[in-house]
Design a protein around this motif. Structure first.
Motif, short mmCIF file in Angstrom:
data_model
loop_
_atom_site.label_atom_id
_atom_site.label_comp_id
_atom_site.label_asym_id
_atom_site.label_seq_id
_atom_site.Cartn_x
_atom_site.Cartn_y
_atom_site.Cartn_z
N ASN A 191 -86.06 72.82 56.96
CA ASN A 191 -84.93 71.88 57.02
C ASN A 191 -84.77 71.14 55.69
O ASN A 191 -83.65 70.94 55.21
CB ASN A 191 -85.11 70.89 58.17
CG ASN A 191 -84.89 71.54 59.52
OD1 ASN A 191 -84.21 72.56 59.63
ND2 ASN A 191 -85.47 70.97 60.55
N ALA A 192 -85.88 70.73 55.10
CA ALA A 192 -85.81 70.03 53.81
C ALA A 192 -85.31 70.96 52.71
O ALA A 192 -84.47 70.58 51.89
CB ALA A 192 -87.17 69.45 53.45
N PRO A 200 -84.66 59.49 49.77
CA PRO A 200 -85.57 60.48 49.18
C PRO A 200 -85.31 60.65 47.69
O PRO A 200 -84.18 60.90 47.29
CB PRO A 200 -85.25 61.77 49.95
CG PRO A 200 -83.90 61.57 50.53
CD PRO A 200 -83.70 60.10 50.69
N GLN A 201 -86.36 60.49 46.90
CA GLN A 201 -86.24 60.63 45.46
C GLN A 201 -87.47 61.34 44.91
O GLN A 201 -88.56 61.24 45.47
CB GLN A 201 -86.11 59.26 44.79
CG GLN A 201 -84.82 58.57 45.13
CD GLN A 201 -84.65 57.27 44.36
OE1 GLN A 201 -85.38 56.98 43.43
NE2 GLN A 201 -83.67 56.48 44.75
N TYR A 202 -87.26 62.05 43.81
CA TYR A 202 -88.33 62.76 43.12
C TYR A 202 -88.01 62.71 41.64
O TYR A 202 -87.00 63.27 41.21
CB TYR A 202 -88.40 64.19 43.63
CG TYR A 202 -89.48 65.06 43.04
CD1 TYR A 202 -90.75 64.57 42.76
CD2 TYR A 202 -89.23 66.39 42.77
CE1 TYR A 202 -91.73 65.38 42.24
CE2 TYR A 202 -90.22 67.21 42.25
CZ TYR A 202 -91.46 66.71 41.99
OH TYR A 202 -92.44 67.51 41.47
N GLU A 203 -88.85 62.03 40.87
CA GLU A 203 -88.58 61.88 39.45
C GLU A 203 -88.63 63.25 38.77
O GLU A 203 -89.58 64.01 38.94
CB GLU A 203 -89.62 60.95 38.81
CG GLU A 203 -89.27 60.57 37.39
CD GLU A 203 -90.17 59.50 36.84
OE1 GLU A 203 -90.44 59.55 35.65
OE2 GLU A 203 -90.61 58.63 37.61
N GLY A 204 -87.59 63.58 38.05
CA GLY A 204 -87.52 64.86 37.35
C GLY A 204 -87.04 66.00 38.22
O GLY A 204 -87.17 67.16 37.85
N LEU A 255 -85.14 66.99 42.46
CA LEU A 255 -84.42 66.61 43.67
C LEU A 255 -85.40 66.49 44.82
O LEU A 255 -86.43 67.15 44.84
CB LEU A 255 -83.39 67.68 44.03
CG LEU A 255 -82.27 67.94 43.03
CD1 LEU A 255 -81.46 69.15 43.44
CD2 LEU A 255 -81.38 66.72 42.93
N ALA A 256 -85.04 65.66 45.79
CA ALA A 256 -85.89 65.49 46.98
C ALA A 256 -85.02 65.49 48.23
O ALA A 256 -83.85 65.13 48.18
CB ALA A 256 -86.67 64.19 46.89
N ALA A 257 -85.62 65.91 49.32
CA ALA A 257 -84.93 65.94 50.61
C ALA A 257 -85.94 65.72 51.72
O ALA A 257 -87.14 65.97 51.53
CB ALA A 257 -84.21 67.27 50.81
N VAL A 258 -85.45 65.26 52.84
CA VAL A 258 -86.29 65.02 54.00
C VAL A 258 -86.01 66.11 55.03
O VAL A 258 -84.86 66.48 55.27
CB VAL A 258 -85.98 63.62 54.61
CG1 VAL A 258 -86.70 63.43 55.93
CG2 VAL A 258 -86.38 62.53 53.63
N GLY A 259 -87.07 66.61 55.61
CA GLY A 259 -86.96 67.60 56.69
C GLY A 259 -87.71 67.09 57.90
O GLY A 259 -88.78 66.49 57.77
N GLU A 260 -87.14 67.32 59.07
CA GLU A 260 -87.76 66.87 60.31
C GLU A 260 -87.95 68.03 61.27
O GLU A 260 -87.17 68.99 61.25
CB GLU A 260 -86.88 65.83 61.01
CG GLU A 260 -86.67 64.57 60.24
CD GLU A 260 -85.81 63.57 61.01
OE1 GLU A 260 -85.99 63.45 62.24
OE2 GLU A 260 -84.98 62.91 60.37
#
Length: 192
Positions: A78-79, A48-52, A54-59
């Motif tokens: 969750n994310a 998980p990436q996000y330019e500029g 942070l990114a996260a995955v939630g399920e």
């Protein structure tokens, strides 16, 4: 002349084979992302990436009521939880490790005990977290990619608006509107 043409043909075949091998190695290094063995997932699921920011995955697994809104809320939560832990986390950890031998000779016994207890607590305000991508796994699990812009830049933009008279006026109007809404809700509840 035939020897030269033969050498050129061999070199072309060799170069072509090298290029194909390099492409194959690049494809293998980029390895397909898998949700479960044999089930492909979007690349952002594994990285998980996000330019500029942070990114996260939630399920969130499907629920018996089929409530998609609840499933999305759980996945977003969750994310966001993961995002908060990425920003700041307080970790308390205790590792207990001991070994012991008893007896002598043939009757000697060896005992070992390892206990690892860890607790993580995150307390972070996330301003502006957004869903960036969505994928539904074959088992019905909703998987979301959620991102938040760099909190440092958000803090700077908030600081600049704190002393802004227009921002203060908007804040006052928002408070007035919320109070009016609360009064109307109270009236409705009193009439029941």
């Amino acid at each position: 002349m035939k020897i030269k043409l033969g050498l050129v043909a061999i070199m072309l075949v060799f170069l072509s084979a090298c290029a194909n091998k390099q492409k194959l190695e690049q494809a293998e290094s980029a390895q397909a992302c898998e949700y479960q063995p044999g089930v492909k997932a979007p690349q952002w699921y594994c990285d998980p990436q996000y330019e500029g920011g942070l990114a996260a995955v939630g399920e969130a697994a499907p629920n018996p009521a089929g409530d998609n809104n609840m499933q999305r809320t759980v996945a977003m939560g969750n994310a966001r939880d993961d995002l908060a832990r990425q920003m700041e986390v307080e970790v308390k950890n205790m590792l207990e490790n001991w070994t012991r031998t008893t007896g002598t000779g043939e009757a000697q016994t060896y005992e070992a005990n390892i206990a690892n207890v860890s607790r993580q607590v995150a307390n972070q305000t996330l301003n502006g977290s957004n869903q960036l991508a969505r994928w539904v796994a074959p088992d019905g699990t909703l998987v979301l990619l959620v991102g938040v812009k760099d909190q440092g830049s958000l803090r700077n933009s908030i600081k600049t608006s704190l002393r802004n008279e227009d921002a203060l006026w908007q804040q006052f109007q928002s408070q007035q509107a919320l109070q009016a809404l609360d009064r109307e809700i109270d009236k409705m509840l009193d009439n029941r």
